[in-house]
Structure formats: C-alpha cells, structure tokens
Design an enzyme around this catalytic site. Structure first.
Site, short mmCIF file in Angstrom:
data_model
loop_
_atom_site.label_atom_id
_atom_site.label_comp_id
_atom_site.label_asym_id
_atom_site.label_seq_id
_atom_site.Cartn_x
_atom_site.Cartn_y
_atom_site.Cartn_z
N ILE A 1 -17.72 1.98 -0.23
CA ILE A 1 -16.68 1.69 0.56
C ILE A 1 -15.62 2.59 0.88
O ILE A 1 -15.19 2.90 2.34
CB ILE A 1 -15.76 0.50 -0.52
CG1 ILE A 1 -16.94 -0.65 -0.76
CG2 ILE A 1 -14.46 0.30 0.17
CD1 ILE A 1 -16.17 -1.59 -1.66
N ALA B 1 -8.93 -1.72 -4.16
CA ALA B 1 -9.77 -1.75 -5.32
C ALA B 1 -9.65 -2.75 -6.43
O ALA B 1 -9.96 -3.91 -6.40
CB ALA B 1 -10.28 -0.41 -5.89
N ARG B 2 -9.14 -2.24 -7.42
CA ARG B 2 -8.38 -3.07 -8.65
C ARG B 2 -7.16 -2.56 -9.20
O ARG B 2 -6.78 -1.33 -8.65
CB ARG B 2 -9.43 -2.73 -9.77
CG ARG B 2 -10.80 -3.37 -9.73
CD ARG B 2 -10.87 -4.88 -9.91
NE ARG B 2 -11.93 -5.60 -9.77
CZ ARG B 2 -12.69 -5.89 -8.39
NH1 ARG B 2 -12.16 -5.57 -7.38
NH2 ARG B 2 -13.97 -6.37 -8.59
N ASP C 1 -4.27 -4.95 -1.82
CA ASP C 1 -5.17 -5.98 -1.85
C ASP C 1 -5.56 -6.39 -3.24
O ASP C 1 -6.54 -7.54 -3.39
CB ASP C 1 -6.36 -5.88 -0.90
CG ASP C 1 -7.18 -7.10 -0.78
OD1 ASP C 1 -6.74 -8.38 -0.53
OD2 ASP C 1 -8.50 -7.19 -0.66
N GLU D 1 -3.34 -10.44 -11.23
CA GLU D 1 -3.62 -11.31 -10.35
C GLU D 1 -3.76 -12.83 -10.81
O GLU D 1 -4.37 -13.06 -11.63
CB GLU D 1 -4.96 -10.99 -9.52
CG GLU D 1 -4.75 -9.71 -8.47
CD GLU D 1 -5.99 -9.48 -7.96
OE1 GLU D 1 -7.22 -10.15 -7.73
OE2 GLU D 1 -6.03 -8.15 -7.62
N HIS E 1 -6.14 -10.23 -2.78
CA HIS E 1 -7.70 -10.00 -2.84
C HIS E 1 -8.66 -10.69 -1.98
O HIS E 1 -9.66 -11.51 -2.34
CB HIS E 1 -8.03 -10.37 -4.35
CG HIS E 1 -9.07 -9.52 -4.76
ND1 HIS E 1 -8.96 -9.11 -6.05
CD2 HIS E 1 -10.13 -9.12 -4.47
CE1 HIS E 1 -10.02 -8.15 -6.44
NE2 HIS E 1 -10.89 -8.30 -5.56
N GLY F 1 -10.63 -8.71 0.31
CA GLY F 1 -11.62 -7.57 0.66
C GLY F 1 -12.91 -8.29 1.23
O GLY F 1 -13.27 -7.88 2.56
N SER F 2 -13.49 -8.90 0.45
CA SER F 2 -14.80 -9.32 0.86
C SER F 2 -15.10 -10.64 1.61
O SER F 2 -16.09 -11.28 1.69
CB SER F 2 -15.82 -9.48 -0.40
OG SER F 2 -15.46 -10.30 -1.55
#
Ligand code: GLV
Length: 317
Positions: free
Chosen positions: A156, A235-236, A260, A265, A283, A285-286
């Site tokens: 990534i 990422a996290r 993100d 969360e 979140h 991202g994907s």
C-alpha cells in the site's frame, strides 16, 4: 462439507461462493458480534471468516472450540487477532493482501488532499451558501513538488508513492528494511523514523499495527516534523497517540490531519470530530464493490485452500 462461521455480511458474490463449498453460517442482519457470540457462534465450526470489528484476543482464542483450525480475516490488517495465541493453539490465520492495495492507496491520497486543501471546512462553507470568494479564502497546502514521507513501504505504501509521484512529490520513506532499487523507484530511504519525520512536509502512515508501531506518532516524534506538516493515517488508529496529536493540531505545529482509521472506531476522539483541520472518513479504504468482492472471495478461497491442502499462501507469519 466443512462448517464455517462468517461473522459479518459479505457482498453477495462472496456469500454465494462460500455457500457453494461450505456449510456457512451467515450474519444476515450484519450485526456486530461481541466476543461471547463469536465463541458461541463458532462452536462446531472448522473455520471462522472474521472481520476487523471482532477483537479476537488471547482470551477469545483460548475459549474457541477445538474444532476451529483457521481464522480467515476479511482484511489485510490483522491487528484484531492475537497471532501468537492463535499459533499456540495451532490455528492458522490468513489475510487478504494485494486485492485492496489500489483502493486503499486512493483513500490515502484522498485524506492527504482533504486535509491539505481544507476539504472539511470547504464543504461546510459551500453548504452554508454565504461564503465569498477572496484571494486568501481557505488557503491550503499544495502537494505538488512537496516532500512526502511514507511510514511503511509495503504494497500500500508503494501504491501511495506511485500516485504521489504523479503530483511531482518527492518520496521519502522509513521501513523495517530498505527496498530493492526496482521497488524503491528513487524514493529516499531513512533508517530512522526521526530522520524521515524531519523531512516530511506531508506524511502518510501505511505500516501495520504491531507492538512496535503502537503510538509511534507521539508527543516526542511529533516534534520532529517540519512546522505546518500535513499528516494522514489510512492504516490503523493504533499508530497515533491522539491526545498528543490534538495538542499539535491545536498549536499549529501540525497544519492538518487526514484520517481513514482511528482509535476506538466508531467512537471518534471528540476533538477530531470538532477541529476544523481534521478531515476524517469512516474506514473506507477498501470500500469499492470491486475490492470488497475480491477481498470476500479471497477470504473464502483462503479457507478453501487450507481445507484442501492443509496450508494457505496468505497465512500470516
Ligand atoms: C482494512 O482496513 C484492511 O486492513 O483490510
């Protein structure tokens, strides 16, 4: 047929695929399941297809039925699972690399741009309708030609670098080890985090959440950035000490932050929710149909491969 628990709703094609080859227990209402329900739900199952909303810690792993041989995580990150505890119980853990690289890199760039160009404030002003164009209205920071520091140059991180190069950004990075020249593509390697931060006008976190990276961005490392740097984390949440970050955002040391992924969360730090210079997404991202379908299919095929061969190429080491 092997029996599996799929903890969260997948996209239709992936559920169809799972139902074709497994006796799969689905979560039709897509409720977030707690640890107790996960333990109960996986009783008699041979495998679990988990999501990042379940914290599968050592306590949970100790209580899982001995029938469970594999946890296939529907994510590339696996910080939600205690890998050491799983290994001790001979439970294989797999993840979904590659298929989400490009979608996640797009979001990493979006939050960097959103933070740098003041998209949150801009959207708020536009919706209020009483703004007035002026030469110095909501001035942001320009990515073009600036230095971008990337923490974590895995798939990534490298995809983020590729997009950023098209903005003419100069890429710097810190990683556990220096990349081969063909992967590095003239990005400048820093063997210490502090050295990377000192040149990061823009900064993108793309490393995994581990014990070593927890709160890697904290009150001491924040001091290393050039004044007015723009930071982002796709990422996290674990990598950032939020209280220290909020102080730096309030003082102006850090110009703005794009997120993100964040701690706790969906319960965002109250200052992140209200500060004008924090641009946050939930979140995503994907989150494209193409990518989430590919991830779901890969999570199912990881199970299939494991049950057929006893191993899986996407086993987390
Ligand atoms: C998403 O956050 C993932 O790790 O796949």
């Amino acid at each position: 047929m092997k029996k599996i628990l799929i903890t969260r709703k997948l996209l239709p094609l992936s559920e169809k695929y799972a139902l074709k080859i497994f006796n799969a227990k689905l979560n039709k209402e897509d409720k977030i399941i707690n640890q107790e329900d996960l333990i109960k739900g996986s009783n008699d199952c041979d495998g679990i297809l988990s999501s990042l909303t379940e914290k599968i810690d050592a306590g949970v792993i100790a209580k899982l039925s001995s029938s469970v041989k594999i946890i296939s995580n529907f994510a590339v990150g696996y910080g939600n699972i205690d890998i050491v505890a799983a290994r001790k119980r001979n439970i294989v853990v797999t993840n979904t690399p590659d298929v989400l690289t490009d979608a996640t890199a797009e979001i990493a760039i979006l939050i960097l741009l959103g933070a740098a160009r003041r998209a949150k404030e801009g959207a708020e002003w536009a919706n209020k309708k009483d703004w007035k164009w002026s030469a110095d209205f909501l001035m942001g920071k320009q990515l073009t030609g600036a230095r971008l520091g990337i923490l974590g140059m895995g798939r990534i991180g490298r995809a983020v670098a590729n997009i950023a190069r098209s903005f003419g950004m100069i890429i710097h990075y810190h990683n556990r080890s220096q990349l081969d020249k063909n992967l590095e593509k003239e990005a400048i390697y820093h063997n210490s985090l502090e050295s990377l931060l000192s040149v990061s006008d823009f900064f993108s976190i793309n490393c995994p959440a581990t014990k070593e990276t927890k709160h890697i961005i904290n009150k001491d490392t924040l001091k290393c950035f050039p004044d007015g740097a723009v930071l982002s984390n796709s990422a996290r949440g674990d990598m950032i000490d939020d209280d220290a970050m909020v102080k730096s955002l309030k003082s102006g040391k850090i110009f703005s932050l794009g997120l993100d992924a964040y701690n706790g969360e969906p319960n965002i730090h109250p200052d992140y929710a209200t500060l004008p210079n924090v641009f946050v997404l939930p979140h995503l991202g994907s989150s494209t149909i193409k990518t989430r379908t590919a991830m779901g299919n890969l999570a199912v095929s990881n199970l299939e491969e494991f049950f057929k061969t006893g191993k899986c190429k996407n086993t987390v080491k």
